[in-house]
Write an enzyme that holds these catalytic residues in place. Structure first.
Site, PDB file in Angstrom:
ATOM      1  N   ASP A  92     -13.245  26.269  23.734  1.00  0.00           N
ATOM      2  CA  ASP A  92     -14.470  27.966  24.504  1.00  0.00           C
ATOM      3  C   ASP A  92     -13.345  28.977  24.908  1.00  0.00           C
ATOM      4  OD1 ASP A  92     -15.595  30.027  24.106  1.00  0.00           O
ATOM      5  OD2 ASP A  92     -16.987  29.557  25.498  1.00  0.00           O
ATOM      6  N   ASP A 114     -13.063  34.626  18.736  1.00  0.00           N
ATOM      7  CA  ASP A 114     -13.882  33.579  19.413  1.00  0.00           C
ATOM      8  C   ASP A 114     -14.258  32.464  18.945  1.00  0.00           C
ATOM      9  OD1 ASP A 114     -15.277  32.856  21.866  1.00  0.00           O
ATOM     10  OD2 ASP A 114     -17.069  34.046  20.881  1.00  0.00           O
TER      11      ASP A 114
END
Length: 475
Positions: free
Chosen positions: A149, A356
């Protein structure tokens, strides 16, 4: 399973070409078989398309989609619906945009030339549209399947003892710190604990074993939370490659839809992230390649950017916002080989695009998205357009049932410096028959470059030099 068996060897292979840079495409359309691109894949894993440059890595750690056969363990439960997975992604995107729109530029880390690479996979086996890597935690090392992440910082895993009401049912046994000779909770009255509180991850102190331990808490954009004891441990990235003082959350209180993965590794720009904590070794540089399909493997690599061979990359300036988020500036979009007529002011109003790995669908400012949607729909008139579905959050989906092949228009994104990337066709453009873009909000809002658009590119974060690179056909 022995720690030495955690890491799968890479198979270098023929370069899979995805064009980037240069003029608009001559034709601007690609015809693809629906049997290979829009229907469920066979449960077989292949690493044959991974194209990692040997000069840029000394070890290999796989990456895969957490819903795919390349993920480290087989799927034993029904995965959440496509609608539910997109709902979670949209909630996450809204949270990131709300934080990034209030951000300031942070200090960048120093660089170095050491490097390590980790195989990574699409997370099919743990019920997600995100990507996972397998690392070893503790001594002896215990395999942990964790989400990769870039939009968060603090790494964590679920820890024993934790009952079914406090922790969600993951695929692997809970990490048991009592069985590791190198585990230690971080005391409350320490600099590390004070820094955790200063970065909004602190949750006070807890008393255990006669001592006061540092507590952590993370609230995620989809409404879930993770709480427990802030700890340190030995992290094994690859055989013989370890991080001796790895700080992470030993979680014993979970709430929300966390699927079935073991935890998360944070790659954001804040001090708690793995990237920053290892910057003295790896220079704060890292890259990854997200495979296009569930049955393929990619990689996560730490280090190697500043002095490595980067001839296959195109670079655009990057900045770090709110300490966590990596941001680039989008300047143009083309569909079917034709540049869209989007006023430059639309992009200059926006505060940029957050890159992201955890958000699925790319978020664009209203004007830019409207232009993209109109052009894409015009190019796809041969296929039935489904009615908008508010639950999905995407409004351009097609019924491709009965078509043996589909002709898809190419989509290219241009960033500062004239850097253009041509998205993988169709898997970097369409997700289960839906255009992998959606409307973010007013043009002043930040956008998000989601993981679908990033597929098959090696995305290289050269943090110390303030730039991000894209290398096509890397996995």
């Amino acid at each position: 399973m022995a720690a030495s068996h955690l890491f799968v060897c890479i198979i270098l292979c023929t370069y899979y070409s995805v064009a980037h840079g240069g003029d608009d495409d001559e034709h601007g359309f690609v015809t693809v078989l629906t049997s290979r691109s829009f229907q469920p894949e066979a449960a077989e894993c292949s690493t044959s398309r991974v194209n990692l440059e040997p000069s840029r890595a000394t070890a290999f750690v796989p990456l895969a989609h957490r819903h795919g056969p390349c993920a480290p363990s087989s799927q034993t439960s029904e995965m959440p619906s496509f609608t539910e997975r997109l709902r979670r992604s949209r909630a996450r995107a809204n949270y990131i945009m709300s934080r990034a729109s209030k951000g300031t530029v942070s200090t960048l880390a120093d660089d170095d030339d050491a490097n390590v690479t980790i195989p990574a996979h699409l997370g099919g086996s743990v019920d997600s549209l995100e990507y996972v890597v397998t690392v070893g935690l503790g001594t002896p090392a215990v395999p942990q399947v964790v989400l990769m992440d870039t939009g968060s910082d603090l790494s964590w895993v679920q820890c024993a003892p934790c009952n079914s009401t406090a922790c969600y049912p993951q695929k692997d046994p809970l990490f048991d710190p009592s069985k590791s000779s190198t585990y230690a909770p971080i005391p409350c009255d320490t600099g590390a604990c004070r820094n955790l509180t200063a970065d909004d991850y602190g949750d006070g102190c807890v008393t255990s074993g006669g001592g006061s331990q540092c507590a952590f808490a993370i609230e995620y954009g989809d409404g879930s939370h993770t709480r427990g004891v802030y700890s340190k441990e030995t992290l094994t990235l690859a055989p013989g490659v370890t991080v001796e003082d790895f700080h992470f959350g030993c979680a014993d209180d979970q709430d929300g839809s966390n699927d079935r993965y073991d935890g998360l590794v944070g790659l954001g720009g804040a001090p708690e992230s793995l990237v920053v904590r290892t910057s003295s070794v790896y220079g704060g540089a890292f890259s990854y390649c997200l495979p296009a399909q569930n049955s393929e493997a990619g990689f996560l690599a730490l280090g190697g950017a500043p002095s490595a061979n980067t001839s296959g990359f195109v670079f655009t300036p990057m900045r770090v916002e709110v300490a966590t988020f990596y941001v680039v500036n989008l300047t143009g979009i083309s569909v079917g080989g034709k540049q869209l007529d989007i006023p430059p002011a639309v992009f200059s109003k926006s505060t940029g695009m957050v890159i992201d790995s955890g958000t699925v669908v790319t978020e664009l400012p209203n004007t830019a998205y409207s232009a993209l949607r109109t052009a894409f729909r015009s190019a796809m008139t041969a296929y039935p357009l489904l009615p908008p579905n508010d639950d999905l959050g995407v409004d351009t989906c097609y019924n491709l049932t009965g078509f043996s092949n589909v002709t898809v228009p190419t989509v290219a994104l241009t960033f500062d410096g004239g850097v253009r990337i041509d998205l993988d066709v169709p898997n970097g453009i369409l997700l289960e028959g839906c255009l992998a873009f959606q409307e973010a909000g007013p043009d002043e809002f930040p956008g998000i470059l989601g993981n679908v658009n990033q597929r098959t590119f090696e995305v290289l974060y050269d943090v110390s030099h303030g730039k991000v690179g894209f290398r096509a056909g890397a996995c």
